[in-house]
Design an enzyme around this catalytic site. Structure first.
Site, short mmCIF file in Angstrom:
data_model
loop_
_atom_site.label_atom_id
_atom_site.label_comp_id
_atom_site.label_asym_id
_atom_site.label_seq_id
_atom_site.Cartn_x
_atom_site.Cartn_y
_atom_site.Cartn_z
CB SER A 38 -1.12 0.05 1.31
OG SER A 38 -0.21 0.36 2.41
CB SER A 40 0.11 3.91 4.66
OG SER A 40 1.25 3.05 4.88
CE LYS A 101 0.77 2.42 8.88
NZ LYS A 101 -0.07 3.07 7.64
CB SER A 196 -0.88 6.76 6.75
OG SER A 196 -0.35 5.90 7.73
#
Length: 250
Positions: A38, A40, A101, A196
């Site tokens: 993805s 994010s 992250k 996100s």
């Protein structure tokens, strides 16, 4: 003759078992590969990036092992991440889904976003406008703003600078309450700030227990832009993002 053939099969099986155990050992204590599905973490990580995560960076927990067996709690040889580290962790809600992250807050930190600007312990974090950035490979193509965000220094650690994206400063997570990171937890955010799902969403991700950290992202070993399918061999050379191969994750 039959004995020799039987012995050959046995040796082959033993070799496969040994190779599997070595692979599991390396995956558990040293490095594990991950891919990015993805957007994010754009622009730091792109959809189609493949990277290695160091398992030893923060010590070991049950999530360091395949399938996260419930053999013990806490961390062995544990150490805190640095602010700015890009880390893989197990989603606290289910303890099985892998998330990646950037670690923004450590235990005791106060985190808030006001008007799109990150605030750490009551102080705005400096960000510098870089220019416009075209997001591709994660939904509709769009042009957003790119900033360089500079996290304040920690004792013995240089200030950490990284790139972030902002569609605007008035998106759902651009104005938040102040979050106080509890003991034994960290606060994680994606670099693609308006796209996100991270610790700002307390009912979905929330604070990340230190036990849930899998490791630190180290470097990209492969990257493809999705323009060629696996069987379109003729398209592979142009689909590979050659400039990203073996680049460090910062």
């Amino acid at each position: 003759m039959a004995k020799k053939k039987s012995g050959g099969w046995l040796e082959s099986i033993k070799t496969i078992v040994y190779a599997g155990l070595i692979a599991i050992g390396i995956r558990t204590i040293a490095f594990e590969p991950f891919n990015i599905p993805s957007g994010s973490m754009i622009p730091t990580l792109l959809v189609g990036d493949y990277l290695f995560v160091s398992k030893y960076s923060y010590g070991y927990s049950r999530h360091s092992m395949p399938f996260s067996p419930n053999l013990f709690s806490g961390r062995i040889f544990g150490s805190l991440p640095e602010r700015g580290d890009v880390a893989v962790f197990k989603l606290p809600r289910d303890n099985s889904t892998d998330y990646i992250k950037r670690i923004i807050g450590l235990p005791g930190d106060r985190i808030q976003v006001r008007g799109g600007v990150l605030h750490l312990n009551g102080q705005p974090v400096r960000r510098e406008f870089v220019g416009n950035y075209t997001v591709e490979g994660d939904g509709p193509r769009m042009v957003v703003r790119e900033f360089r965000e500079i996290l304040p220094p920690q004792p013995g650690v240089e200030p950490h600078a990284h790139l972030i994206l902002e569609m605007s400063d008035d998106q759902p997570y651009d104005n938040t309450p102040e979050f106080v990171v509890p003991p034994g937890h960290v606060f994680a955010m994606g670099d693609n700030r308006d796209n996100s799902l991270d610790s700002r969403a307390q009912n979905a991700v929330g604070f990340v227990p230190l036990e849930n950290l899998v490791g630190r992202a180290e470097f990209i070993f492969f990257s493809v832009d999705g323009s060629a399918r696996w069987w379109e061999i003729w398209g592979w050379p142009t689909a590979i993002r050659w400039s990203r191969l073996f680049s460090a994750v910062r």
